[in-house]
Design a protein around this motif. Sequence first.
Motif, PDB file in Angstrom:
ATOM      1  N   LEU A  37     -26.705  -5.844 -19.541  1.00 30.44           N
ATOM      2  CA  LEU A  37     -27.027  -5.877 -20.970  1.00 30.44           C
ATOM      3  C   LEU A  37     -28.009  -6.994 -21.294  1.00 30.44           C
ATOM      4  O   LEU A  37     -28.902  -6.825 -22.138  1.00 30.44           O
ATOM      5  CB  LEU A  37     -25.748  -6.050 -21.783  1.00 30.44           C
ATOM      6  N   LEU A  38     -27.870  -8.143 -20.654  1.00 33.79           N
ATOM      7  CA  LEU A  38     -28.720  -9.286 -20.968  1.00 33.79           C
ATOM      8  C   LEU A  38     -30.072  -9.238 -20.254  1.00 33.79           C
ATOM      9  O   LEU A  38     -31.074  -9.738 -20.785  1.00 33.79           O
ATOM     10  CB  LEU A  38     -27.993 -10.582 -20.605  1.00 33.79           C
ATOM     11  N   LEU A  39     -30.102  -8.668 -19.064  1.00 31.37           N
ATOM     12  CA  LEU A  39     -31.343  -8.663 -18.288  1.00 31.37           C
ATOM     13  C   LEU A  39     -32.198  -7.420 -18.534  1.00 31.37           C
ATOM     14  O   LEU A  39     -33.407  -7.452 -18.295  1.00 31.37           O
ATOM     15  CB  LEU A  39     -31.022  -8.771 -16.790  1.00 31.37           C
ATOM     16  N   ALA A  40     -31.584  -6.346 -18.982  1.00 28.07           N
ATOM     17  CA  ALA A  40     -32.335  -5.099 -19.155  1.00 28.07           C
ATOM     18  C   ALA A  40     -33.451  -5.194 -20.191  1.00 28.07           C
ATOM     19  O   ALA A  40     -34.553  -4.672 -19.953  1.00 28.07           O
ATOM     20  CB  ALA A  40     -31.374  -3.963 -19.506  1.00 28.07           C
ATOM     21  N   PRO A  41     -33.258  -5.824 -21.368  1.00 27.16           N
ATOM     22  CA  PRO A  41     -34.330  -5.823 -22.371  1.00 27.16           C
ATOM     23  C   PRO A  41     -35.660  -6.378 -21.879  1.00 27.16           C
ATOM     24  O   PRO A  41     -36.692  -5.699 -22.024  1.00 27.16           O
ATOM     25  CB  PRO A  41     -33.741  -6.647 -23.522  1.00 27.16           C
ATOM     26  N   PRO A  42     -35.727  -7.585 -21.287  1.00 31.45           N
ATOM     27  CA  PRO A  42     -37.047  -8.061 -20.834  1.00 31.45           C
ATOM     28  C   PRO A  42     -37.617  -7.241 -19.684  1.00 31.45           C
ATOM     29  O   PRO A  42     -38.831  -7.013 -19.620  1.00 31.45           O
ATOM     30  CB  PRO A  42     -36.781  -9.512 -20.415  1.00 31.45           C
ATOM     31  N   ARG A  48     -42.571  -1.188 -20.115  1.00 35.45           N
ATOM     32  CA  ARG A  48     -42.927  -0.423 -21.320  1.00 35.45           C
ATOM     33  C   ARG A  48     -41.935   0.721 -21.542  1.00 35.45           C
ATOM     34  O   ARG A  48     -42.316   1.862 -21.863  1.00 35.45           O
ATOM     35  CB  ARG A  48     -44.357   0.105 -21.231  1.00 35.45           C
ATOM     36  N   ALA A  49     -40.665   0.400 -21.376  1.00 32.07           N
ATOM     37  CA  ALA A  49     -39.603   1.381 -21.566  1.00 32.07           C
ATOM     38  C   ALA A  49     -38.547   0.817 -22.513  1.00 32.07           C
ATOM     39  O   ALA A  49     -37.343   0.908 -22.258  1.00 32.07           O
ATOM     40  CB  ALA A  49     -38.986   1.764 -20.232  1.00 32.07           C
ATOM     41  N   ASP A  50     -39.002   0.230 -23.616  1.00 25.52           N
ATOM     42  CA  ASP A  50     -38.071  -0.384 -24.567  1.00 25.52           C
ATOM     43  C   ASP A  50     -37.118   0.639 -25.177  1.00 25.52           C
ATOM     44  O   ASP A  50     -36.015   0.289 -25.598  1.00 25.52           O
ATOM     45  CB  ASP A  50     -38.844  -1.089 -25.679  1.00 25.52           C
ATOM     46  N   LEU A  51     -37.546   1.889 -25.244  1.00 23.72           N
ATOM     47  CA  LEU A  51     -36.669   2.918 -25.799  1.00 23.72           C
ATOM     48  C   LEU A  51     -35.403   3.068 -24.965  1.00 23.72           C
ATOM     49  O   LEU A  51     -34.318   3.337 -25.505  1.00 23.72           O
ATOM     50  CB  LEU A  51     -37.418   4.253 -25.884  1.00 23.72           C
ATOM     51  N   LEU A  52     -35.515   2.867 -23.651  1.00 22.37           N
ATOM     52  CA  LEU A  52     -34.330   2.913 -22.801  1.00 22.37           C
ATOM     53  C   LEU A  52     -33.376   1.760 -23.128  1.00 22.37           C
ATOM     54  O   LEU A  52     -32.153   1.900 -23.010  1.00 22.37           O
ATOM     55  CB  LEU A  52     -34.730   2.858 -21.328  1.00 22.37           C
ATOM     56  N   THR A  53     -33.927   0.627 -23.537  1.00 22.22           N
ATOM     57  CA  THR A  53     -33.080  -0.486 -23.969  1.00 22.22           C
ATOM     58  C   THR A  53     -32.244  -0.088 -25.167  1.00 22.22           C
ATOM     59  O   THR A  53     -31.044  -0.383 -25.242  1.00 22.22           O
ATOM     60  CB  THR A  53     -33.945  -1.713 -24.322  1.00 22.22           C
ATOM     61  N   LEU A  54     -32.887   0.596 -26.123  1.00 17.99           N
ATOM     62  CA  LEU A  54     -32.162   1.038 -27.310  1.00 17.99           C
ATOM     63  C   LEU A  54     -31.049   2.009 -26.940  1.00 17.99           C
ATOM     64  O   LEU A  54     -29.935   1.926 -27.469  1.00 17.99           O
ATOM     65  CB  LEU A  54     -33.146   1.692 -28.287  1.00 17.99           C
ATOM     66  N   VAL A  55     -31.334   2.931 -26.033  1.00 20.48           N
ATOM     67  CA  VAL A  55     -30.316   3.880 -25.578  1.00 20.48           C
ATOM     68  C   VAL A  55     -29.166   3.144 -24.887  1.00 20.48           C
ATOM     69  O   VAL A  55     -27.984   3.467 -25.084  1.00 20.48           O
ATOM     70  CB  VAL A  55     -30.946   4.932 -24.645  1.00 20.48           C
ATOM     71  N   LEU A  56     -29.496   2.143 -24.077  1.00 19.97           N
ATOM     72  CA  LEU A  56     -28.476   1.356 -23.379  1.00 19.97           C
ATOM     73  C   LEU A  56     -27.567   0.635 -24.370  1.00 19.97           C
ATOM     74  O   LEU A  56     -26.332   0.646 -24.232  1.00 19.97           O
ATOM     75  CB  LEU A  56     -29.147   0.357 -22.442  1.00 19.97           C
ATOM     76  N   LEU A  57     -28.153   0.004 -25.389  1.00 16.55           N
ATOM     77  CA  LEU A  57     -27.360  -0.713 -26.385  1.00 16.55           C
ATOM     78  C   LEU A  57     -26.495   0.242 -27.193  1.00 16.55           C
ATOM     79  O   LEU A  57     -25.346  -0.084 -27.538  1.00 16.55           O
ATOM     80  CB  LEU A  57     -28.280  -1.509 -27.309  1.00 16.55           C
ATOM     81  N   TRP A  58     -27.028   1.394 -27.507  1.00 12.96           N
ATOM     82  CA  TRP A  58     -26.269   2.405 -28.247  1.00 12.96           C
ATOM     83  C   TRP A  58     -25.054   2.857 -27.427  1.00 12.96           C
ATOM     84  O   TRP A  58     -23.931   2.909 -27.927  1.00 12.96           O
ATOM     85  CB  TRP A  58     -27.191   3.573 -28.571  1.00 12.96           C
ATOM     86  N   ALA A 106     -33.147  -6.879 -29.175  1.00 11.97           N
ATOM     87  CA  ALA A 106     -32.239  -6.360 -28.154  1.00 11.97           C
ATOM     88  C   ALA A 106     -31.338  -7.461 -27.607  1.00 11.97           C
ATOM     89  O   ALA A 106     -30.127  -7.248 -27.411  1.00 11.97           O
ATOM     90  CB  ALA A 106     -33.039  -5.710 -27.026  1.00 11.97           C
ATOM     91  N   GLU A 107     -31.898  -8.627 -27.368  1.00  5.76           N
ATOM     92  CA  GLU A 107     -31.084  -9.728 -26.850  1.00  5.76           C
ATOM     93  C   GLU A 107     -30.061 -10.181 -27.887  1.00  5.76           C
ATOM     94  O   GLU A 107     -28.921 -10.514 -27.545  1.00  5.76           O
ATOM     95  CB  GLU A 107     -31.977 -10.898 -26.449  1.00  5.76           C
ATOM     96  N   ALA A 108     -30.457 -10.194 -29.154  1.00  8.17           N
ATOM     97  CA  ALA A 108     -29.518 -10.588 -30.205  1.00  8.17           C
ATOM     98  C   ALA A 108     -28.382  -9.590 -30.348  1.00  8.17           C
ATOM     99  O   ALA A 108     -27.292  -9.946 -30.809  1.00  8.17           O
ATOM    100  CB  ALA A 108     -30.261 -10.721 -31.537  1.00  8.17           C
ATOM    101  N   THR A 109     -28.610  -8.350 -29.962  1.00  9.43           N
ATOM    102  CA  THR A 109     -27.559  -7.327 -29.993  1.00  9.43           C
ATOM    103  C   THR A 109     -26.768  -7.310 -28.702  1.00  9.43           C
ATOM    104  O   THR A 109     -25.545  -7.091 -28.707  1.00  9.43           O
ATOM    105  CB  THR A 109     -28.192  -5.941 -30.235  1.00  9.43           C
ATOM    106  N   ALA A 110     -27.438  -7.544 -27.585  1.00 11.13           N
ATOM    107  CA  ALA A 110     -26.757  -7.508 -26.291  1.00 11.13           C
ATOM    108  C   ALA A 110     -25.814  -8.687 -26.100  1.00 11.13           C
ATOM    109  O   ALA A 110     -24.797  -8.561 -25.401  1.00 11.13           O
ATOM    110  CB  ALA A 110     -27.793  -7.484 -25.168  1.00 11.13           C
ATOM    111  N   LEU A 111     -26.147  -9.830 -26.701  1.00 14.12           N
ATOM    112  CA  LEU A 111     -25.320 -11.033 -26.497  1.00 14.12           C
ATOM    113  C   LEU A 111     -23.879 -10.829 -26.956  1.00 14.12           C
ATOM    114  O   LEU A 111     -22.940 -11.088 -26.181  1.00 14.12           O
ATOM    115  CB  LEU A 111     -25.967 -12.225 -27.197  1.00 14.12           C
ATOM    116  N   PRO A 112     -23.613 -10.359 -28.194  1.00 10.41           N
ATOM    117  CA  PRO A 112     -22.203 -10.137 -28.572  1.00 10.41           C
ATOM    118  C   PRO A 112     -21.548  -9.022 -27.770  1.00 10.41           C
ATOM    119  O   PRO A 112     -20.340  -9.077 -27.499  1.00 10.41           O
ATOM    120  CB  PRO A 112     -22.282  -9.784 -30.060  1.00 10.41           C
TER     121      PRO A 112
END
Length: 674
Positions: A37-42, A48-58, A106-112
């Motif tokens: 969760l913490l390493l995936a966003p950067p 250039r796959a930030d949309l996958l980050t959103l799917v992961l957080l969801w 993403a990091e602010a959401t992944a941290l909690p």
Amino acid sequence: MPDAATQAPEDSEGAGLRPAARPGLVDPSALLPAAVLLLAPPLLHLLRADLLTLVLLWGATAARFRSRLSALDRLVLAAGLLTGWCCLLGVLASLGPWGLHPVALAEATALPLAAAALARPQRLSRRSLKVPLVDRLLLLAMAAVGWCYLRPLLAEDATGRLAALFHGEDLARHFALYDAVLRLGGYLVFHREQAAVALQDGFQSYPQGSHLVLAVLTGFVRGGTGAPEALASLGAFTLLAGAVLTACVAAVLWAACRAAGPALGGWAVLPLCALTGGYLVLAEATPLLLAGFESEIFGLGLFALLTALALRPLGRPGEQLLLLGALTVGLAFAYYLLLVPAVPVLLFWAVVHRRRLRPVRRVALAAAVLTGAAAALPVLANWSQADSPAVLAMPGAVQPVVRHLLLPLLALTVLGLLTRAARRNAVRRAALGAVLAVAALVLVLREYQLVSTGHTEYYYEKLLHQLVVVTTIAAGAAVVPLFGPPERRSRTATGAGRRTAPLARAAWSAAAALAVLAALVLNSQPDARITRSGWQASRAAAYLHGADAAPFSAALVTAVHAARPVPDPRVGVLLTEPRQGEDPRFYEGNLWLGVLARDNGRSWRGWIWGRWRHTPQEIVDFADGSPVPMRVYLDDPALAADTERLAGPGRRDRLEVALVRYAEDGRPIVPRVY
């Protein structure tokens, strides 16, 4: 009679989750999900796959619920939770140096989420990942709604999408807000000076929760911050507007099914989806899109989720409080008029389900205080625009709600919830209270407007939209007895009987759904059905067939926009004559021209003035009094020549005339300005 959801707690261990192997200690197996969760966003941003980050957080948010929920329930509630979190996080993002950058958000959401995973690891059971028949049919209904709203937009380019929604005056202003939030990186109340050129004065403090969420989604899709060229930004926004309406109707569908509960059964969901989705698409929801009420649509979707949870709460009070708080904050930031019906709905939830709150009453009180403080932020930011009850009597353009459908549905819902069996059920008691409370608010506002103005106005219809949502959801609980008991195989059925019973239920449900849809199609026209041109079709049919589209006007606006310099020191005003049955000058042409030029803060006066025909002298006089230089676009050579002659060489710095011509195919040809 209480149903299964009121008898069995939803939070029993093993129903949807497996407890950690070693309670009280950090499970080593939780380290990997937290690290991902913490390493995936950067990392995904570099790819250039930030949309996958959103799917992961969801997905990670959906997996954290410990209440007994299906996979679809988890995804829907996770979307509502993340929406409220994004609205609140946007306040900090607007003040920080990172703005709406996808990695920072993403990091602010992944941290909690990572902290929660380490504090209390959990594993989803196979049962919680299954998609039962009810959810599969519900997804099918949601896909049908998406086809209705997105197909006309996906088949067009940016100009075609503008044509489909050209008459939505409010949509132009919502696009200006979305585009400014995207470019400036946060709520515009913190960027008033930078947004002053793009927005008419006062709109910097308009509730911008929906615009910020859509800007965040755009950032994750594009992989960065900032807005593209204006026309490309408009093309993306119109598609997002259709997606928002799809999500709103889908939320009401889900909420009606949740209000019905397990007593609904499998195939019996089809008639309920036909009633709910058909009523909204054919009668009430589509006019909201064509009118451009984007933020209201966004808020109504959140209101539907909140109502569903208020009627049938989650088994775990902590999760219930967290979700209700997030949805309430989302309502306030998106469209805080919805707080008016949300408060009594929440009160009925607290009263009807008060036994569940007793063990956590201190936590509930703290959650209420924090939620109220967060929800007050957008109200206070816009207080100068809405500091008087007189605002509720202001006029405005809105299509009236279809009374001949709403009133029978309301009456049948209330009668169904007044039965003895319904009154013994906590969910249906809460549904009855919610419907009656919102109906009472409607009557109070109606009387206030009648006393103030002698007739009902804009916000009365807006409050009726909220009554439509509450009534449609409560109808899911009221009409369940009509669909029979939940699906189950008879223990005595054998052989062919077991094989034919599901087919019979499916056939009965499909026939009932088709009958409901046919009745809605025949009665979905506005109340004033007969016009000078004959039978008036529903707005849904007009939208699907492009009857409300303005292709010539959209082509003219985009051609003029393409011919202007960027930035343009002059404001543009269309004064062309009607062609092909359209008059962009009188409708919204100049408003769209201003928001595309990102100068609506300077050009809005020209939009109002330019809606009527003007003589050369009137054009020159208006240019002399304009605070900024202007350029008028005319398609009458004689009028253009007379205006230039009257203006004379000495006024060229205040007024410029551009002559629009037309190709043989009707395509507008606009001279390029450098």
